[in-house]
Scaffold this motif. Structure first.
Motif, short mmCIF file in Angstrom:
data_model
loop_
_atom_site.label_atom_id
_atom_site.label_comp_id
_atom_site.label_asym_id
_atom_site.label_seq_id
_atom_site.Cartn_x
_atom_site.Cartn_y
_atom_site.Cartn_z
N ASP A 171 36.76 -17.45 -3.87
CA ASP A 171 35.53 -18.12 -4.85
C ASP A 171 34.63 -18.99 -4.04
N VAL A 172 33.40 -18.99 -4.82
CA VAL A 172 32.44 -19.89 -3.90
C VAL A 172 31.68 -20.75 -5.00
N PHE A 173 31.26 -21.94 -4.54
CA PHE A 173 30.38 -22.83 -5.14
C PHE A 173 29.35 -22.78 -4.16
N ILE A 174 28.02 -22.43 -4.73
CA ILE A 174 26.64 -22.40 -3.92
C ILE A 174 25.99 -23.71 -4.17
N LEU A 175 25.79 -24.78 -3.18
CA LEU A 175 24.98 -25.80 -3.77
C LEU A 175 23.56 -25.74 -3.04
N GLN A 176 22.59 -25.69 -3.79
CA GLN A 176 21.25 -25.66 -3.26
C GLN A 176 20.70 -26.86 -2.92
N LEU A 177 20.50 -27.01 -1.45
CA LEU A 177 20.23 -28.38 -0.82
C LEU A 177 18.63 -28.75 -0.60
N HIS A 178 17.96 -27.54 -0.30
CA HIS A 178 16.56 -27.47 0.01
C HIS A 178 15.91 -26.32 -0.12
N GLY A 179 14.54 -26.24 -0.72
CA GLY A 179 13.95 -25.06 -0.92
C GLY A 179 14.63 -24.32 -2.16
N THR A 180 14.21 -22.91 -2.02
CA THR A 180 14.50 -21.91 -3.16
C THR A 180 15.23 -20.78 -2.59
N LYS A 181 15.93 -20.16 -3.25
CA LYS A 181 16.71 -18.92 -2.95
C LYS A 181 16.98 -17.98 -4.01
N GLU A 182 16.52 -16.75 -3.86
CA GLU A 182 16.80 -15.85 -5.18
C GLU A 182 18.02 -15.15 -4.91
N TRP A 183 19.04 -15.01 -5.74
CA TRP A 183 20.42 -14.43 -5.75
C TRP A 183 20.27 -13.51 -6.64
N HIS A 184 21.12 -12.24 -6.09
CA HIS A 184 21.34 -10.91 -6.81
C HIS A 184 22.89 -10.91 -6.88
N VAL A 185 23.37 -10.83 -8.09
CA VAL A 185 24.62 -10.65 -8.37
C VAL A 185 24.87 -9.29 -9.57
N ALA A 186 25.84 -8.71 -8.90
CA ALA A 186 26.39 -7.48 -9.90
C ALA A 186 27.74 -7.43 -10.14
#
Length: 423
Positions: A171-186
């Motif tokens: 399992d993961v937690f993803i913490l956005q620190l700077h900028g932007t990112k688009e995530w695709h999850v299926a």
């Protein structure tokens, strides 16, 4: 492709930063830990969008990456993949490079600069070995979850992709620190894969849902959910906090090993030539039945197995936080009114026998005569207390001496120094 946001799993709002950073509650806010465990843990992704870009300001930012690339650790803790440069091009071809080391063993940061300019993501694995503040976050989550936690840092240039679509076995937690990112999850192809399962690029990846993380946002992904991430017009820095959970199979394996210490049948060899003969199914069933009955009739067996898992969590190495030398300096001024607190992100456990009491923490322990059991149990159960509150048959001098010992060993710190590095 379905590119709709995860409406049912997205929380948004303009949120104040809580006063207790790095706890599980702080990470999930405003989702309660109860709701998280009931509705999302191991079952569904969760996205928390915050209109608070400074929410993770205590964690490393874009300006810290250079130093973290060159910050090194010594000894066997260092691995060849501590630092990677990864790029996936428009054709879906992935290219990996490891950091080049100079004659003194230092990573070549200039090479990393050039690779980043050419579209490579910078990956700093096991960053909890090099960053005290990340180590504190991981330790705080271990205190809440009782599972081993580690973290990797990912810096991706604009209009780039680091990794092909894949599914993790943790399992993961993803913490956005700077900028932007688009995530695709299926949706997952394999529910709750074991850590030993093979992971790699997926042969197909469709039907995913897309959403964008901004600074202060967090995404929880249970293991097994296929995903990928791409940047657009801005670069992105995010911290992936991995939860390497203990499963029921791990508890049973520990119990089986303990049971074998007392059961010669499990320690006996398989018959010579066993590969060419059928197994003794009756004997196997008997052994399984005996283990099952022992697990029910001997609660201590399962408690010992659980304790062995706990010892593995407490022994995980991490970078030290700052400021503890100030607390050691303050030991000479301790009084019964002095308030001390458990070191941030330290999981501890107290236990005793007829001869000895001890408290175990962070690969270390403090032990003493059995009459210390009430005091050490109190320490393990309280995050903050006054020295004079320690229970048991202890004089004032005994209490001060015991707390001083626990401060010097790194379990407790003096709160008069909370404005320093420990705050």
């Amino acid at each position: 492709m379905n590119r709709e946001p995860l409406e049912s799993s997205t929380i948004s709002g303009n949120l104040p930063q809580l006063t207790e950073p790095f706890s599980l509650a702080w990470l999930l806010h405003p989702v309660s830990t109860t709701d998280f465990i009931r509705s999302y843990w191991e079952t569904a992704p969760l996205v928390v969008h915050r209109e608070t870009p400074e929410y993770f300001s205590r964690l490393p930012g874009l300006d810290d990456v250079d130093e973290l690339i060159t910050a090194t650790t010594s000894g066997p803790i260092r691995s060849v993949d501590d630092g990677l440069m990864v790029r996936t091009d428009a054709r879906g071809t992935r290219t990996d490079r490891r950091f080049r080391l100079d004659a003194g063993g230092m990573p070549d940061v200039q090479e990393a600069y050039r690779a980043y300019h050419d579209g490579f993501s910078i990956v700093l694995n096991r960053i909890h070995h090099r960053s005290g503040v990340v180590a504190r976050l991981c330790g705080a989550l271990e205190v809440s979850l009782h599972h081993p936690v580690g973290a990797n840092l990912y810096l991706t240039p604009r209009d780039s992709q680091g990794f092909l679509p894949h599914a993790d076995t943790h399992d993961v937690f993803i913490l956005q620190l700077h900028g932007t990112k688009e995530w695709h999850v299926a949706d997952p192809l394999d529910s709750l894969p074991l850590a030993s399962a093979k992971s790699g690029p997926l042969k197909s990846f469709s039907g995913f849902r897309a959403f964008t993380l901004r600074p202060g946002d967090v995404l929880y992904l249970p293991r097994g959910f296929p995903h990928e991430a791409v940047t657009g017009s801005s670069s992105s820095l995010h911290l992936t906090v991995g939860l390497h959970v203990f499963r029921w199979i791990d508890l049973v394996s520990e119990a089986l090993a303990l049971f074998a210490d007392e059961h010669t049948g499990l320690r006996s060899a398989l018959a010579p030539g066993f590969l060419d003969a059928p197994l003794d199914a009756a004997r196997l069933a008997t052994l399984a039945d005996e283990l099952a009955r022992a697990a029910i009739s001997q609660p201590l067996l399962m408690e010992r197995a659980k304790a062995r898992l706990g010892a593995r969590v407490r022994a995980t190495g991490k970078a030290a936080g700052g400021g503890h030398f100030r607390s050691i300096d303050a030991i000479s001024g301790l009084t019964l009114d002095s308030v001390v607190a458990r070191a941030h992100g330290v999981l501890c456990r107290a236990g005793s026998t007829a001869e000895e009491a001890r408290v175990e923490f962070a690969g270390n322990y403090v032990s003493g005569p059995a009459f210390l059991a009430p005091a050490l149990t109190f320490v393990a159960g309280h995050e903050r207390f006054a020295v004079g509150e320690l229970p048991g048959p202890l004089s004032a001098e005994d209490k001060i001496d015991l707390v001083g010992r626990l401060v010097s060993e790194g379990l407790l710190h003096c709160t008069d120094n909370d404005d320093g590095g420990e705050s």
